[in-house]
Scaffold this motif. Structure first.
Motif, PDB file in Angstrom:
ATOM      1  N   TYR A   5     -25.992   8.100  -4.918  1.00 51.26           N
ATOM      2  CA  TYR A   5     -26.690   7.315  -5.936  1.00 51.26           C
ATOM      3  C   TYR A   5     -26.384   5.831  -5.738  1.00 51.26           C
ATOM      4  O   TYR A   5     -25.267   5.457  -5.388  1.00 51.26           O
ATOM      5  N   THR A   9     -26.471   3.431 -11.215  1.00 50.54           N
ATOM      6  CA  THR A   9     -27.344   4.536 -11.614  1.00 50.54           C
ATOM      7  C   THR A   9     -26.519   5.665 -12.243  1.00 50.54           C
ATOM      8  O   THR A   9     -25.479   6.043 -11.706  1.00 50.54           O
ATOM      9  N   CYS A  11     -25.187   9.088 -12.534  1.00 57.24           N
ATOM     10  CA  CYS A  11     -25.140  10.063 -11.443  1.00 57.24           C
ATOM     11  C   CYS A  11     -24.579  11.415 -11.865  1.00 57.24           C
ATOM     12  O   CYS A  11     -24.716  12.395 -11.138  1.00 57.24           O
ATOM     13  N   ALA A  82     -22.676   5.372 -11.196  1.00 62.96           N
ATOM     14  CA  ALA A  82     -22.200   5.302  -9.820  1.00 62.96           C
ATOM     15  C   ALA A  82     -21.674   3.906  -9.499  1.00 62.96           C
ATOM     16  O   ALA A  82     -22.223   2.898  -9.949  1.00 62.96           O
ATOM     17  N   ASP A 133     -21.597  13.610  -4.603  1.00 60.63           N
ATOM     18  CA  ASP A 133     -22.410  12.486  -5.051  1.00 60.63           C
ATOM     19  C   ASP A 133     -22.709  12.518  -6.545  1.00 60.63           C
ATOM     20  O   ASP A 133     -22.859  11.475  -7.182  1.00 60.63           O
ATOM     21  N   GLY A 134     -22.832  13.730  -7.101  1.00 57.22           N
ATOM     22  CA  GLY A 134     -23.207  13.859  -8.507  1.00 57.22           C
ATOM     23  C   GLY A 134     -24.273  14.916  -8.665  1.00 57.22           C
ATOM     24  O   GLY A 134     -24.320  15.891  -7.902  1.00 57.22           O
TER      25      GLY A 134
END
Length: 264
Positions: A5, A9, A11, A82, A133-134
């Protein structure tokens, strides 16, 4: 979602609750999530999935030593933004008048996290990705689609988030959403902000997640049958049809069937 991300943002989201299994069961029945209580080395943290992709975390409320908190902390969803440099972001947080609620910690090789409070009192997490990453799926039924800040000082919040992360703010261009503020990353709206005056008196500053729903009225009915409370019954608004609910343990979230042109 593929790849990391962009900083600023939302995430990831997670929920800390007194009864973890009850929360897992509620959201599994409501949205079709799959999840189970995690291993002891992760504090039992559950990564819930949808279509095999991570969508949210659910954990049991506990002290660092594993004991039960007294008093029990509020049952709330936490949004994570993020960042690619969490320590530098935290310095910007304090420089801009925010507060560090939880200092950075490594989550195995998954990434690094911290929790902050903005100058208006809203609490939000930060996530620097490692191997994780999420959220791996968004904007589909049962998955995260939006995150929204309600604050008593919109100008202060605008200045704060723009100072600590590469986000800009702009008033929504939707005619029916006069005064609504968007957080943007590279010109794309990633989150929203509104004044607390639109909410019941006494509501504290907060971030809440919105989940996409194919049928908002049916989700509202299913949630109430499972013991949830209706904070705002299903209604039509600028971005689509939505409702605001509180799960049986008190965590507030929204569901929305967004107009097709809203989702990109």
């Amino acid at each position: 979602m593929n790849g990391p991300y962009k900083p600023g943002t939302p995430c990831w989201i997670d929920l800390m609750v007194p009864d973890q299994q009850a929360a897992l069961d509620f959201y599994a029945d409501l949205f079709g999530w799959q999840g189970e209580i995690g291993p002891p080395e992760t504090g039992g943290y559950s990564v819930c999935t949808l279509k095999g992709k991570p969508v949210a975390g659910i954990m049991k409320a506990m002290n660092p030593d594993g004991s039960v908190p007294d008093p029990m902390p509020p049952t709330v969803w936490t949004t994570y933004l993020a960042t690619d440099a969490i320590d530098a972001t935290l310095k910007s947080v304090t420089d801009a008048g925010g507060t560090v609620v939880m200092v950075p910690m490594d989550v195995m090789d998954l990434g690094r996290m911290a929790v902050i409070a903005d100058p208006t009192g809203a609490v939000i997490g930060l996530w620097q990705a490692g191997t994780f990453d999420g959220a791996g799926i968004v904007n589909e039924h049962g998955a995260l689609i939006w995150n929204e800040l309600s604050t008593g000082d919109v100008p202060a919040a605008r200045a704060f988030y723009s100072a600590v992360l590469p986000v800009t703010t702009a008033l929504s261009e939707m005619p029916e959403a006069a005064g609504y503020t968007e957080f943007q990353v590279d010109g794309r709206a990633v989150a929203g902000m509104m004044d607390l005056g639109n909410l019941p008196p006494g509501t504290p500053p907060n971030w809440i997640p919105y989940f996409s729903a194919d049928d908002v009225d049916e989700i509202q009915a299913s949630a109430t049958r499972a013991g949830a409370s209706v904070m705002a019954p299903a209604f039509d608004m600028a971005a689509g049809r939505m409702a605001v609910l509180a799960d049986p343990q008190g965590a507030v979230f929204a569901v929305i069937k967004a107009r097709p042109e809203i989702i990109d």
